[in-house]
Motif scaffolding. Structure first.
Motif, PDB file in Angstrom:
ATOM      1  N   GLY A  49       0.873  -1.590  -0.043  1.00 10.75           N
ATOM      2  CA  GLY A  49      -0.045  -0.075  -0.031  1.00 10.75           C
ATOM      3  C   GLY A  49       0.956   1.233   0.022  1.00 10.75           C
ATOM      4  N   HIS A  50       0.308   2.426   0.197  1.00  9.04           N
ATOM      5  CA  HIS A  50       0.901   3.537   0.030  1.00  9.04           C
ATOM      6  C   HIS A  50       1.389   3.990   1.576  1.00  9.04           C
ATOM      7  N   GLU A  51       2.501   4.446   1.610  1.00 14.64           N
ATOM      8  CA  GLU A  51       3.093   4.957   2.921  1.00 14.64           C
ATOM      9  C   GLU A  51       3.963   6.091   2.846  1.00 14.64           C
ATOM     10  N   VAL A  52       3.910   6.795   3.888  1.00 15.97           N
ATOM     11  CA  VAL A  52       4.789   8.080   4.435  1.00 15.97           C
ATOM     12  C   VAL A  52       5.804   7.739   5.517  1.00 15.97           C
ATOM     13  N   SER A  53       6.886   7.930   5.101  1.00 16.74           N
ATOM     14  CA  SER A  53       7.842   7.552   6.189  1.00 16.74           C
ATOM     15  C   SER A  53       7.663   8.422   7.403  1.00 16.74           C
ATOM     16  N   GLN A  54       7.337   7.835   8.540  1.00 18.01           N
ATOM     17  CA  GLN A  54       7.073   8.511   9.789  1.00 18.01           C
ATOM     18  C   GLN A  54       8.405   8.762  10.420  1.00 18.01           C
ATOM     19  N   ASP A  55       9.307   7.812  10.153  1.00 14.89           N
ATOM     20  CA  ASP A  55      10.756   8.005  10.841  1.00 14.89           C
ATOM     21  C   ASP A  55      11.459   9.336  10.260  1.00 14.89           C
ATOM     22  N   VAL A  56      11.471   9.488   9.146  1.00 17.33           N
ATOM     23  CA  VAL A  56      12.104  10.435   8.191  1.00 17.33           C
ATOM     24  C   VAL A  56      11.266  12.015   8.730  1.00 17.33           C
ATOM     25  N   LEU A  57      10.192  11.713   8.679  1.00 12.93           N
ATOM     26  CA  LEU A  57       9.301  12.913   9.137  1.00 12.93           C
ATOM     27  C   LEU A  57       9.788  13.221  10.602  1.00 12.93           C
ATOM     28  N   VAL A  58       9.846  12.600  11.483  1.00 15.83           N
ATOM     29  CA  VAL A  58      10.091  13.017  13.030  1.00 15.83           C
ATOM     30  C   VAL A  58      11.417  13.321  12.917  1.00 15.83           C
ATOM     31  N   VAL A  59      12.551  12.781  12.358  1.00 16.28           N
ATOM     32  CA  VAL A  59      13.798  12.994  12.349  1.00 16.28           C
ATOM     33  C   VAL A  59      14.045  14.606  11.675  1.00 16.28           C
ATOM     34  N   SER A  60      13.527  14.621  10.606  1.00 14.97           N
ATOM     35  CA  SER A  60      13.833  15.911  10.041  1.00 14.97           C
ATOM     36  C   SER A  60      13.050  16.893  10.696  1.00 14.97           C
ATOM     37  N   LEU A  61      11.843  16.764  11.304  1.00 12.49           N
ATOM     38  CA  LEU A  61      11.229  17.965  12.154  1.00 12.49           C
ATOM     39  C   LEU A  61      12.079  18.362  13.371  1.00 12.49           C
ATOM     40  N   CYS A  62      12.732  17.032  14.178  1.00 13.53           N
ATOM     41  CA  CYS A  62      13.335  17.480  15.199  1.00 13.53           C
ATOM     42  C   CYS A  62      14.746  18.178  14.910  1.00 13.53           C
ATOM     43  N   CYS A  63      15.288  17.874  13.802  1.00 11.02           N
ATOM     44  CA  CYS A  63      16.408  18.498  13.325  1.00 11.02           C
ATOM     45  C   CYS A  63      16.192  19.970  13.211  1.00 11.02           C
ATOM     46  N   LEU A  64      15.159  20.489  12.447  1.00 12.00           N
ATOM     47  CA  LEU A  64      14.812  21.822  12.391  1.00 12.00           C
ATOM     48  C   LEU A  64      14.629  22.347  13.697  1.00 12.00           C
ATOM     49  N   LEU A  65      13.949  21.696  14.438  1.00 13.92           N
ATOM     50  CA  LEU A  65      13.343  22.247  15.666  1.00 13.92           C
ATOM     51  C   LEU A  65      14.544  22.539  16.737  1.00 13.92           C
ATOM     52  N   LEU A  66      15.550  21.599  16.604  1.00 13.35           N
ATOM     53  CA  LEU A  66      16.810  22.025  17.492  1.00 13.35           C
ATOM     54  C   LEU A  66      17.625  23.107  17.021  1.00 13.35           C
ATOM     55  N   VAL A  67      17.729  23.376  15.697  1.00 14.23           N
ATOM     56  CA  VAL A  67      18.402  24.447  15.191  1.00 14.23           C
ATOM     57  C   VAL A  67      17.747  25.772  15.419  1.00 14.23           C
ATOM     58  N   GLU A  68      16.223  25.697  15.363  1.00 17.80           N
ATOM     59  CA  GLU A  68      15.631  26.984  15.778  1.00 17.80           C
ATOM     60  C   GLU A  68      15.581  27.262  17.208  1.00 17.80           C
ATOM     61  N   GLU A  69      15.568  26.503  18.216  1.00 18.89           N
ATOM     62  CA  GLU A  69      15.691  26.815  19.512  1.00 18.89           C
ATOM     63  C   GLU A  69      17.111  27.072  20.077  1.00 18.89           C
ATOM     64  N   MET A  70      18.115  26.398  19.714  1.00 17.51           N
ATOM     65  CA  MET A  70      19.572  26.627  19.838  1.00 17.51           C
ATOM     66  C   MET A  70      20.034  27.987  19.222  1.00 17.51           C
ATOM     67  N   SER A  71      19.456  28.378  18.312  1.00 12.77           N
ATOM     68  CA  SER A  71      19.853  29.477  17.699  1.00 12.77           C
ATOM     69  C   SER A  71      20.044  30.809  18.384  1.00 12.77           C
ATOM     70  N   VAL A  72      19.368  30.826  19.491  1.00 15.93           N
ATOM     71  CA  VAL A  72      19.259  31.897  20.166  1.00 15.93           C
ATOM     72  C   VAL A  72      20.303  31.966  21.569  1.00 15.93           C
ATOM     73  N   PHE A  73      21.297  30.946  21.592  1.00 15.03           N
ATOM     74  CA  PHE A  73      22.141  30.839  22.601  1.00 15.03           C
ATOM     75  C   PHE A  73      23.312  32.072  22.364  1.00 15.03           C
ATOM     76  N   GLY A  74      23.381  32.031  21.081  1.00 11.55           N
ATOM     77  CA  GLY A  74      24.654  33.225  20.726  1.00 11.55           C
ATOM     78  C   GLY A  74      24.297  34.572  21.277  1.00 11.55           C
ATOM     79  N   LEU A  75      22.794  35.081  21.154  1.00 12.00           N
ATOM     80  CA  LEU A  75      22.366  36.149  21.454  1.00 12.00           C
ATOM     81  C   LEU A  75      22.467  36.306  22.936  1.00 12.00           C
ATOM     82  N   HIS A  76      22.144  35.166  23.726  1.00 17.61           N
ATOM     83  CA  HIS A  76      22.160  34.992  25.217  1.00 17.61           C
ATOM     84  C   HIS A  76      23.628  35.451  25.730  1.00 17.61           C
TER      85      HIS A  76
END
Length: 312
Positions: free
Chosen positions: A200-227
């Protein structure tokens, strides 16, 4: 006169022994302080360097493009990797310990970073809860996506059971292409757990969550330099715990990137992995580039954290 002479001849002197112990203890303490200062200096240097990289405008503008290129062309690495590698085994500890709990690891580390950052910057509890609510929003959205994708996969797929050679009545032709017995009303999870074939048709949930977590970590940690810049202007120290949890978040980001490369290179699935990466990108785009920029939202990671206050 005999007793002191006897003690000296036996080499036993309590006064000298205690003095040596005190000196050795002082030397150990000095060595420990030196090592702690050395580790602290290394921690400061490494975290300052990583904060500058993650906080740069080019990193924030182009990281999602690099991640998209990795998801798009990553399956081509399958032509060069060895099938005998330890990472080609689906039961490897990297997949068993991290892949099924990707969001849990990301939520714990990023939430700890947000908490310590707010404590270091002396933010009010209301602002802390507002920034922590981003984790709840992303987690809820990920849960909804997972449930929706599972329902779509169950609705669009079919479960089959391979026919054994003893059941074959058409001769040796089935050894090349065995017949399949159809099983209705089977979910994908129950079908695979019964060692049957799911088509059947499938969307890789593993690639979805890993990609989302990478983007989230970069967004959240980008403020540390300003701090760090604000703490230096206000003559405050961010503290070793905050720097350490920031370093752990960077290491977690490296683990997710390596895990993504392994999934694409050793277990390529076209187009399900590309669809999973695209959906993860759309979730990040809709939240951090869309809703979080509005007033009625948890806000961006930088919002409300940095002021132009002068040191007193």
């Amino acid at each position: 006169m005999g007793a002191p002479t006897e003690n000296s001849s036996n080499g036993f002197s309590p006064e000298i022994t205690l003095g040596k112990l005190r000196k050795m203890a002082a030397q150990v303490i000095l060595l420990g302080k030196f090592l702690l200062r050395l580790l602290d200096a290394a921690l400061v240097f490494v975290t300052n360097s990583l904060a500058g990289i993650l906080g740069s405008s080019s990193m924030r503008r182009h990281f999602h493009l690099m991640l998209s290129a990795l998801v798009l062309f990553g399956p081509l690495l399958n032509f060069w990797v060895s099938k005998y590698s330890i990472f080609s085994n689906g039961n490897h500890v990297l997949y068993r310990k991290f892949l099924k709990s990707t969001w849990g690891w990301t939520c714990v580390f990023s939430g700890s970073f947000i908490l310590l950052l707010s404590i270091s910057a002396r933010h009010p509890p209301s602002l802390l809860l507002r920034h922590l609510s981003r984790m709840g929003v992303v987690g809820l959205l990920w849960w909804c996506c997972r449930r929706l994708l599972t329902l779509l996969e169950d609705a669009s797929g079919t479960c089959y059971e391979p026919v054994t050679p003893s059941q074959d009545i058409q001769g040796p032709a089935s050894s090349v292409q065995p017949l399949l017995l159809l099983h209705e009303e089977q979910t994908r999870a129950s079908c695979l757990s019964a060692n049957m074939v799911w088509r059947g048709h499938e969307v890789s949930q593993d690639v979805l969550v890993v990609s989302l977590c990478c983007l989230l970590l970069v967004e959240e940690m980008s403020v540390f330099g300003l701090h760090l810049a604000q703490a230096k202007a206000l003559q405050r120290s961010p503290g070793a715990p905050l720097r350490f949890i920031f370093l752990l978040c960077v290491l977690l980001l490296a683990v997710w990137m390596f895990l993504l490369v392994c999934l694409l290179a050793y277990f390529p699935k076209f187009p399900s992995q590309h669809l999973g990466g695209a959906l993860g990108y759309l979730v990040w785009r809709g939240l951090y580039q869309g809703w979080f920029r509005l007033k009625a939202s948890p806000g961006l990671p930088v919002e409300g954290r940095f002021t132009t206050e002068e040191p007193q």
